[in-house]
Design an enzyme around this catalytic site. Structure first.
Site, PDB file in Angstrom:
ATOM      1  N   ASP A  15      -8.824  15.852  -7.291  1.00  0.00           N
ATOM      2  CA  ASP A  15      -9.329  16.888  -8.186  1.00  0.00           C
ATOM      3  C   ASP A  15      -8.675  16.682  -9.558  1.00  0.00           C
ATOM      4  O   ASP A  15      -7.654  16.006  -9.675  1.00  0.00           O
ATOM      5  CB  ASP A  15      -8.955  18.253  -7.585  1.00  0.00           C
ATOM      6  CG  ASP A  15      -9.229  19.386  -8.535  1.00  0.00           C
ATOM      7  OD1 ASP A  15     -10.358  19.475  -9.044  1.00  0.00           O
ATOM      8  OD2 ASP A  15      -8.293  20.186  -8.784  1.00  0.00           O
ATOM      9  N   ASP A  17      -8.504  19.380 -12.617  1.00  0.00           N
ATOM     10  CA  ASP A  17      -7.804  20.528 -13.212  1.00  0.00           C
ATOM     11  C   ASP A  17      -6.901  21.199 -12.179  1.00  0.00           C
ATOM     12  O   ASP A  17      -7.347  21.599 -11.112  1.00  0.00           O
ATOM     13  CB  ASP A  17      -8.815  21.535 -13.771  1.00  0.00           C
ATOM     14  CG  ASP A  17      -9.729  20.905 -14.831  1.00  0.00           C
ATOM     15  OD1 ASP A  17      -9.445  19.788 -15.294  1.00  0.00           O
ATOM     16  OD2 ASP A  17     -10.738  21.544 -15.183  1.00  0.00           O
TER      17      ASP A  17
HETATM   18 MG   LIG Z   1      -8.625  22.226  -9.424  1.00  0.00          MG
END
Ligand SMILES: [Mg+2]
Ligand SMILES: [Zn+2]
Length: 194
Positions: A15, A17
């Site tokens: 992932d 962010d």
């Molecule tokens: Mg995230």
């Protein structure tokens, strides 16, 4: 021309962010781009282990008209430059710009690539000859765990970004294979298992 490879490789899907970079809500300016401190070292370790590193990220800010798709790509180039300065690299980025409630009609769709749906990893697996069932997904939300489940990968939920809250609020029907404090701990867990 792609060389024919009959062996699908395991990969690490990360992932973005809250996992690689600080989660600032909707990142809409490079002035707010900040790598989490251990990101470069961790990605370099995965590179050295010859594990493809693929970023998979929901960027519904595009559909919501907070920023353009070109900005997402610009952000990824900026991350690449910082990683390169530390001798690390991401093999590929895949992002979902959609959201069913988006403002821009072309992006306001129920797509197959918004995590936890599998579209981003499906595309990466085709493009890079990867085997999701032998791969790992690391992220700070249950959507990332759901993504891992959707493709048969192992899931590591990390407590950076929104992950501290997520870890405290279990989702029924979803279990991470491991919960780790951060990306560095997640990578250690992965490197012991592949
Ligand atoms: Mg995230
Ligand atoms: Zn999508």
């Amino acid at each position: 021309m792609r060389i024919a490879v009959d062996t699908k490789r395991p990969a690490v899907f990360l992932d973005r962010d809250g996992t690689l970079i600080e989660d600032v809500g909707y990142l809409a300016s490079l002035t707010r781009l900040q790598l989490i401190p251990w990101t470069i070292d961790v990605i370099r370790a995965l590179n050295r282990a010859a594990l493809p590193v693929v970023v998979v990220t929901n960027q519904s800010g595009v559909a919501r008209q907070y920023f353009a798709e070109a900005f997402v790509q610009e952000t990824h180039r900026a991350i690449d430059a910082r990683l390169a300065a530390g001798g690390a690299h991401v093999d590929a980025y895949y992002y979902c710009p959609h959201h069913p409630d988006g403002k821009l009609p072309e992006y306001a769709v129920a797509c197959d690539c918004r995590k936890p749906r599998s579209g981003l990893i499906d595309r990466a697996a085709r493009d890079l000859t990867l085997d999701p069932s032998r791969s790992f997904v690391v992220g700070d939300s249950w959507g990332d765990v759901g993504l891992a489940r959707a493709v048969g990968a192992r899931a590591v939920l990390i407590r950076t970004g929104t992950g501290g809250m997520a870890a405290q609020h279990p989702r029924s029907g979803l279990t991470a294979d491991a919960v780790a404090d951060n990306l560095a701990a997640a990578a250690s867990w992965i490197l012991m298992r592949c």
